[in-house]
Design a protein around this motif. Structure first.
Motif, PDB file in Angstrom:
ATOM      1  N   LEU A  82       0.825  -1.204   0.000  1.00 30.73           N
ATOM      2  CA  LEU A  82       0.000   0.000   0.000  1.00 30.73           C
ATOM      3  C   LEU A  82       0.862   1.257   0.000  1.00 30.73           C
ATOM      4  N   ALA A  83       1.974   1.226   0.755  1.00 29.02           N
ATOM      5  CA  ALA A  83       2.875   2.385   0.781  1.00 29.02           C
ATOM      6  C   ALA A  83       3.460   2.636  -0.600  1.00 29.02           C
ATOM      7  N   ALA A 135       3.167   6.023  -5.726  1.00 28.26           N
ATOM      8  CA  ALA A 135       2.889   6.238  -7.150  1.00 28.26           C
ATOM      9  C   ALA A 135       1.754   7.247  -7.333  1.00 28.26           C
ATOM     10  N   TRP A 136       0.749   7.173  -6.470  1.00 33.92           N
ATOM     11  CA  TRP A 136      -0.399   8.067  -6.597  1.00 33.92           C
ATOM     12  C   TRP A 136      -0.037   9.517  -6.283  1.00 33.92           C
ATOM     13  N   LEU A 187       8.307   4.850  -5.554  1.00 35.45           N
ATOM     14  CA  LEU A 187       9.469   4.311  -4.859  1.00 35.45           C
ATOM     15  C   LEU A 187      10.466   3.679  -5.818  1.00 35.45           C
ATOM     16  N   ALA A 188      10.002   3.177  -6.948  1.00 37.13           N
ATOM     17  CA  ALA A 188      10.930   2.598  -7.926  1.00 37.13           C
ATOM     18  C   ALA A 188      11.906   3.649  -8.411  1.00 37.13           C
ATOM     19  N   THR A 246       7.007   0.756 -10.310  1.00 37.93           N
ATOM     20  CA  THR A 246       6.517   0.855  -8.942  1.00 37.93           C
ATOM     21  C   THR A 246       5.343  -0.086  -8.723  1.00 37.93           C
ATOM     22  N   TYR A 247       4.461  -0.197  -9.711  1.00 37.00           N
ATOM     23  CA  TYR A 247       3.326  -1.121  -9.591  1.00 37.00           C
ATOM     24  C   TYR A 247       3.806  -2.572  -9.583  1.00 37.00           C
ATOM     25  N   LEU A 248       4.865  -2.872 -10.296  1.00 39.37           N
ATOM     26  CA  LEU A 248       5.427  -4.224 -10.261  1.00 39.37           C
ATOM     27  C   LEU A 248       5.980  -4.545  -8.873  1.00 39.37           C
ATOM     28  N   LEU A 249       6.634  -3.568  -8.246  1.00 38.98           N
ATOM     29  CA  LEU A 249       7.120  -3.765  -6.888  1.00 38.98           C
ATOM     30  C   LEU A 249       5.960  -3.980  -5.916  1.00 38.98           C
ATOM     31  N   ALA A 250       4.905  -3.210  -6.084  1.00 40.50           N
ATOM     32  CA  ALA A 250       3.728  -3.377  -5.229  1.00 40.50           C
ATOM     33  C   ALA A 250       3.136  -4.773  -5.403  1.00 40.50           C
ATOM     34  N   PHE A 251       3.104  -5.272  -6.638  1.00 40.98           N
ATOM     35  CA  PHE A 251       2.592  -6.618  -6.893  1.00 40.98           C
ATOM     36  C   PHE A 251       3.416  -7.670  -6.165  1.00 40.98           C
ATOM     37  N   ALA A 252       4.740  -7.473  -6.106  1.00 42.42           N
ATOM     38  CA  ALA A 252       5.608  -8.433  -5.412  1.00 42.42           C
ATOM     39  C   ALA A 252       5.233  -8.530  -3.939  1.00 42.42           C
ATOM     40  N   PHE A 253       4.968  -7.394  -3.302  1.00 42.82           N
ATOM     41  CA  PHE A 253       4.607  -7.424  -1.889  1.00 42.82           C
ATOM     42  C   PHE A 253       3.178  -7.917  -1.675  1.00 42.82           C
TER      43      PHE A 253
END
Length: 236
Positions: free
Chosen positions: A91-92, A97-98, A103-104, A138-145
């Motif tokens: 979520l962070a 991104a929003w 963060l990427a 960044t969305y790919l990183l969020a998907f990993a978590f």
């Protein structure tokens, strides 16, 4: 290797092998096992001489695991606890991104030679594309978590079913800890590695440079300063 030893291997062995009533007992074995990652996290904070969010999250997770056992929280609480930390991180990352601070991109700023990359992007008129594609990373990183949260929840619900403060409960926590590496860490690492590869291929394509040319050199040295031999001085 030290992290794997103190956070996974030693706690797993203690909880599975020494939680019997004639040994440490369910509560004792868990407290001894959790002491290893707890003090390893404290050690890392003092070694780095700063309070990082990774060791802090690890310490909080350990304290929650011990607290749930001591307070006799139902076994399903462990599943929610195991899923909560990667879910909060996901979520962070999405929020970053929003608010247009993905963060990427912050990760890239630590990895890339920004002077070289920015110059190449502006020369080729690709800076806007760089902004869009790093936001996608960044969305790919969020998907990993998010994947980690789902796998953590499923693993905990399947394995941890006994009542707290029993040897069986502690052994189940040990098995869950031991299985977390192949079941959770490896799939998440595959996604993260894929994200890094995507980022590097994107940067290389947009800048027209090889990966080695856009990476920051150790110690902040410029590539031409460290790798190019100096010309010999003319003989007197």
């Amino acid at each position: 290797m030290l992290s794997l030893l103190f956070n996974v291997l030693i706690p797993t062995i203690i909880m599975i092998r020494f939680s019997g009533e004639d040994q440490l007992g369910g509560v004792g074995a868990m407290l001894v096992a959790l002491a290893f990652p707890f003090f390893f996290g404290i050690y890392n904070i003092f070694r780095e001489k700063k309070i990082g969010w990774v060791p802090i999250l690890g310490i909080v997770s350990i304290m929650l695991s011990g607290g749930f056992n001591l307070l006799k929280f139902p076994a399903e609480w462990i599943a929610f606890k195991e899923a909560s930390i990667p879910l909060v991180l996901a979520l962070a990352i999405l929020v970053s991104a929003w608010i247009n601070r993905p963060l990427a991109r912050l990760f890239l700023n630590q990895l890339l030679d920004r002077e070289v990359v920015d110059k190449a992007l502006h020369e080729r008129g690709m800076y806007d594309q760089y902004e869009k594609r790093t936001a996608m990373a960044t969305y790919l990183l969020a998907f990993a978590f998010l994947l980690s949260a789902v796998l953590n929840f499923i693993l905990a619900r399947v394995i941890v079913t006994s009542d707290p403060q029993t040897p069986e409960y502690t052994q189940e926590i040990g098995r869950m800890t031991g299985l977390s590496f192949p079941v959770i860490t490896i799939p998440v690492m595959v996604v993260l590695m894929g994200t890094v590869i995507y980022i590097m291929m994107t940067v290389s394509k947009l800048t027209g440079l090889e990966a080695e040319q856009v990476l920051r050199q150790p110690g902040g040295k410029k590539k031409d300063e460290s790798d190019t031999p100096k010309e010999a001085e003319p003989a007197q």
